[in-house]
Design an enzyme around this catalytic site. Structure first.
Site, PDB file in Angstrom:
ATOM      1  CG  HIS A  84     -30.921 -39.249  48.133  1.00 23.83           C
ATOM      2  ND1 HIS A  84     -30.504 -38.219  47.608  1.00 23.83           N
ATOM      3  CD2 HIS A  84     -31.489 -39.423  49.172  1.00 23.83           C
ATOM      4  CE1 HIS A  84     -31.735 -37.980  48.222  1.00 23.83           C
ATOM      5  NE2 HIS A  84     -32.344 -38.847  48.651  1.00 23.83           N
ATOM      6  CB  CYS A  95     -32.837 -33.850  52.469  1.00 19.01           C
ATOM      7  SG  CYS A  95     -33.666 -33.709  54.004  1.00 19.01           S
ATOM      8  NE  ARG A 130     -40.300 -35.993  48.449  1.00 23.69           N
ATOM      9  CZ  ARG A 130     -38.918 -37.000  49.387  1.00 23.69           C
ATOM     10  NH1 ARG A 130     -38.179 -35.697  49.825  1.00 23.69           N
ATOM     11  NH2 ARG A 130     -39.262 -38.605  49.282  1.00 23.69           N
ATOM     12  CG  ASP A 131     -35.642 -36.876  47.696  1.00 22.92           C
ATOM     13  OD1 ASP A 131     -34.666 -35.681  47.565  1.00 22.92           O
ATOM     14  OD2 ASP A 131     -35.050 -38.080  48.020  1.00 22.92           O
ATOM     15  CG  ASN A 136     -33.424 -39.217  45.416  1.00 21.99           C
ATOM     16  OD1 ASN A 136     -33.712 -38.269  45.352  1.00 21.99           O
ATOM     17  ND2 ASN A 136     -33.200 -40.128  46.337  1.00 21.99           N
TER      18      ASN A 136
HETATM   19  P1  HMG Z   1     -41.990 -26.720  63.958  1.00 20.63           P
HETATM   20  O1  HMG Z   1     -41.848 -25.110  63.284  1.00 20.63           O
HETATM   21  O2  HMG Z   1     -41.328 -27.571  64.942  1.00 20.63           O
HETATM   22  O3  HMG Z   1     -44.005 -26.860  64.172  1.00 20.63           O
HETATM   23  O4  HMG Z   1     -41.700 -27.639  62.856  1.00 20.63           O
HETATM   24  P2  HMG Z   1     -44.990 -26.062  63.724  1.00 20.63           P
HETATM   25  O5  HMG Z   1     -45.842 -26.932  64.488  1.00 20.63           O
HETATM   26  O6  HMG Z   1     -45.087 -24.369  64.452  1.00 20.63           O
HETATM   27  O7  HMG Z   1     -44.847 -25.419  62.434  1.00 20.63           O
HETATM   28  C1  HMG Z   1     -44.175 -23.762  61.445  1.00 20.63           C
HETATM   29  C2  HMG Z   1     -45.179 -23.617  60.507  1.00 20.63           C
HETATM   30  O8  HMG Z   1     -45.484 -23.919  59.864  1.00 20.63           O
HETATM   31  C3  HMG Z   1     -46.517 -23.123  61.434  1.00 20.63           C
HETATM   32  O9  HMG Z   1     -47.185 -21.940  60.865  1.00 20.63           O
HETATM   33  C4  HMG Z   1     -47.195 -24.528  61.049  1.00 20.63           C
HETATM   34  O10 HMG Z   1     -48.786 -23.993  61.087  1.00 20.63           O
HETATM   35  C5  HMG Z   1     -47.395 -24.428  60.214  1.00 20.63           C
HETATM   36  P3  HMG Z   1     -47.337 -19.853  61.423  1.00 20.63           P
HETATM   37  O11 HMG Z   1     -48.140 -20.312  62.541  1.00 20.63           O
HETATM   38  O12 HMG Z   1     -45.690 -20.248  62.179  1.00 20.63           O
HETATM   39  O13 HMG Z   1     -47.721 -19.604  60.327  1.00 20.63           O
HETATM   40  N1  HMG Z   1     -47.279 -25.810  59.553  1.00 20.63           N
HETATM   41  C6  HMG Z   1     -47.838 -26.785  58.599  1.00 20.63           C
HETATM   42  N2  HMG Z   1     -47.972 -25.679  57.341  1.00 20.63           N
HETATM   43  C7  HMG Z   1     -48.815 -26.647  56.158  1.00 20.63           C
HETATM   44  N3  HMG Z   1     -48.431 -28.007  56.069  1.00 20.63           N
HETATM   45  C8  HMG Z   1     -48.372 -28.128  57.285  1.00 20.63           C
HETATM   46  C9  HMG Z   1     -47.607 -27.786  58.327  1.00 20.63           C
HETATM   47  N4  HMG Z   1     -47.196 -27.840  59.066  1.00 20.63           N
HETATM   48  C10 HMG Z   1     -47.072 -26.982  60.181  1.00 20.63           C
HETATM   49  N5  HMG Z   1     -48.187 -29.577  57.407  1.00 20.63           N
HETATM   50  C11 HMG Z   1     -43.092 -29.806  60.590  1.00 20.63           C
HETATM   51  C12 HMG Z   1     -42.409 -28.526  62.402  1.00 20.63           C
HETATM   52  C13 HMG Z   1     -42.357 -31.277  60.981  1.00 20.63           C
HETATM   53  C14 HMG Z   1     -43.974 -29.231  60.002  1.00 20.63           C
HETATM   54  C15 HMG Z   1     -41.878 -29.000  60.302  1.00 20.63           C
HETATM   55  O14 HMG Z   1     -40.183 -28.925  60.672  1.00 20.63           O
HETATM   56  C16 HMG Z   1     -41.641 -29.865  58.737  1.00 20.63           C
HETATM   57  O15 HMG Z   1     -42.696 -28.997  57.861  1.00 20.63           O
HETATM   58  N6  HMG Z   1     -40.267 -30.452  58.629  1.00 20.63           N
HETATM   59  C17 HMG Z   1     -40.108 -31.268  56.631  1.00 20.63           C
HETATM   60  C18 HMG Z   1     -39.229 -31.090  56.580  1.00 20.63           C
HETATM   61  C19 HMG Z   1     -39.123 -31.503  54.706  1.00 20.63           C
HETATM   62  O16 HMG Z   1     -39.973 -31.465  54.165  1.00 20.63           O
HETATM   63  N7  HMG Z   1     -38.147 -32.462  54.537  1.00 20.63           N
HETATM   64  C20 HMG Z   1     -37.849 -33.234  53.117  1.00 20.63           C
HETATM   65  C21 HMG Z   1     -38.685 -34.349  53.653  1.00 20.63           C
HETATM   66  S1  HMG Z   1     -37.701 -35.985  53.909  1.00 20.63           S
HETATM   67  C22 HMG Z   1     -36.674 -36.682  52.897  1.00 20.63           C
HETATM   68  O17 HMG Z   1     -36.422 -35.409  52.071  1.00 20.63           O
HETATM   69  C23 HMG Z   1     -35.987 -37.683  53.097  1.00 20.63           C
HETATM   70  C24 HMG Z   1     -36.227 -38.482  52.243  1.00 20.63           C
HETATM   71  O18 HMG Z   1     -35.952 -38.493  51.489  1.00 20.63           O
HETATM   72  C25 HMG Z   1     -35.831 -39.744  52.733  1.00 20.63           C
HETATM   73  C26 HMG Z   1     -34.146 -39.773  52.512  1.00 20.63           C
HETATM   74  O19 HMG Z   1     -33.792 -39.748  51.991  1.00 20.63           O
HETATM   75  O20 HMG Z   1     -33.474 -39.330  54.195  1.00 20.63           O
HETATM   76  C27 HMG Z   1     -37.795 -39.064  52.633  1.00 20.63           C
HETATM   77 MG    MG Z   2     -34.734 -38.603  49.914  1.00 26.39          MG
END
Ligand code: HMG
Ligand code: MG
Length: 301
Positions: free
Chosen positions: A209, A240, A15-16, A249
């Protein structure tokens, strides 16, 4: 010095690690990768994230990946979910555990999930309830707990405030994440001690990380506080897309080499992990970032 005798490793490379790959990777490759990880004996593997494919195209095939893997009986397969839509997809895919993810920094929250910290908690409330009602494990990841690429220093009080709000949603395990790897050991120890003041120690996980080469030292500092869950990534993959400057990581091979060398049990076969790290590095066409992985691979080949 009293250290945990056993540690749970959450393997986050599928995933990450993969989310940070620019080139879309075939679903079959992701499935084979997870199957190889499963065979190494991990208790917990992050297998997918059900986020917007517009935001992270690499993770768009989460449902197919989860459907295609061969599950090991004793392994928890987790999925990251940002909202109810993600929860429903994770439930349908048979995830054992869902991970809601927020931040201890306002700017990172905006960049990563497009809302403020307070808005994210409001959004997570029904998601958490739905996960608990469905009988899934509920984990929360909190980013930027030791610093943010946009806001700089993070105060312990801000982290504690987010942890409390996640706890009130019914979260069972809390990932304290150093998203950009800026933490150092004494800071890490102070943070972990403070977090352990408000939630049980056994529910705290360290997610480090390794951007500044501090991750193993930070893990040791957290172990000394009594933390017994750590996240790591084979070959040191990870990062990310929304955290400027974040690299991989901490490498699983390095963590296992350190833990096993200290007599701490993980239940994971290090040789198998080394082979898997070499295999995925080959697939991605670049050398492993794991020092122990490289040394053990050369020694054994
Ligand atoms: P948004 O643009 O504000 O929200 O995104 P939205 O509701 O307008 O959604 C945009 C589009 O995505 C829409 O499609 C939704 O339907 C669709 P459209 O109408 O334009 O065709 N959509 C989805 N599709 C599939 N599955 C879903 C979903 N939700 C909406 N679940 C949102 C807000 C939260 C959705 C967006 O910002 C997002 O997906 N962010 C995720 C970013 C991400 O994955 N980052 C990496 C993971 S975090 C990380 O790595 C940190 C971690 O490792 C810890 C660390 O190291 O710190 C965990
Ligand atoms: Mg991470």
């Amino acid at each position: 010095m009293s250290l945990p005798t056993a540690v749970k490793i959450v393997e986050v490379s599928a995933r990450d690690g993969l989310q940070n790959e620019k080139q879309f990777l075939e679903t079959a490759l992701k499935i084979e990768f997870i199957n190889r990880l499963s065979a190494a004996g991990f208790q917990n593997i992050e297998a997918a994230s059900f986020v917007s494919p517009k935001w992270v195209p690499q993770m768009a095939d989460g449902a197919q990946v989860m459907a295609g893997i061969t599950r090991r009986a004793d392994t928890i397969y987790s999925a990251l979910i940002p909202n109810l839509r993600g929860f429903e997809a994770a439930l349908a895919a048979g995830a054992h555990e869902v991970v809601i993810f927020g931040a201890a920094s306002e700017s990172f929250s905006q960049k990563n999930i497009n809302c403020s910290i307070a808005e994210s908690i409001d959004r997570f409330a029904p998601v958490a309830q739905a996960a608990l009602d469905a009988g899934l494990r509920l984990r929360a990841s909190i980013s930027c707990t030791l610093g943010c690429p946009y806001d700089g220093e993070t105060s312990i009080d801000t982290v504690l405030d987010v942890v409390r709000r996640m706890r009130d949603l019914g979260v069972q395990e809390f990932d304290i994440a150093d998203t950009i790897g800026v933490g150092t050991p004494l800071k890490t120890a102070r943070l972990m001690e403070s977090v352990a003041g408000i939630i049980p120690l056994h529910t705290i996980a360290g997610h480090f990380h390794d951007t500044y080469g501090q991750a193993l030292a930070n893990i040791l500092a957290a172990l000394q506080v009594g933390v017994s869950i750590f996240h790591s990534s084979v070959a040191g993959l990870g990062g990310c897309p929304y955290a400027k400057g974040a690299t991989g990581n901490v490498a699983t091979e390095d963590v296992l080499y350190m833990l096993h060398g200290m007599g701490i049990q993980t239940g994971i076969d290090l040789d198998h992990v080394v082979q898997t790290g070499a295999w995925i590095s080959d697939q991605l066409g670049r050398p492993t970032s794991s020092r122990a992985g490289k040394a053990l691979f050369l020694k054994n080949s």
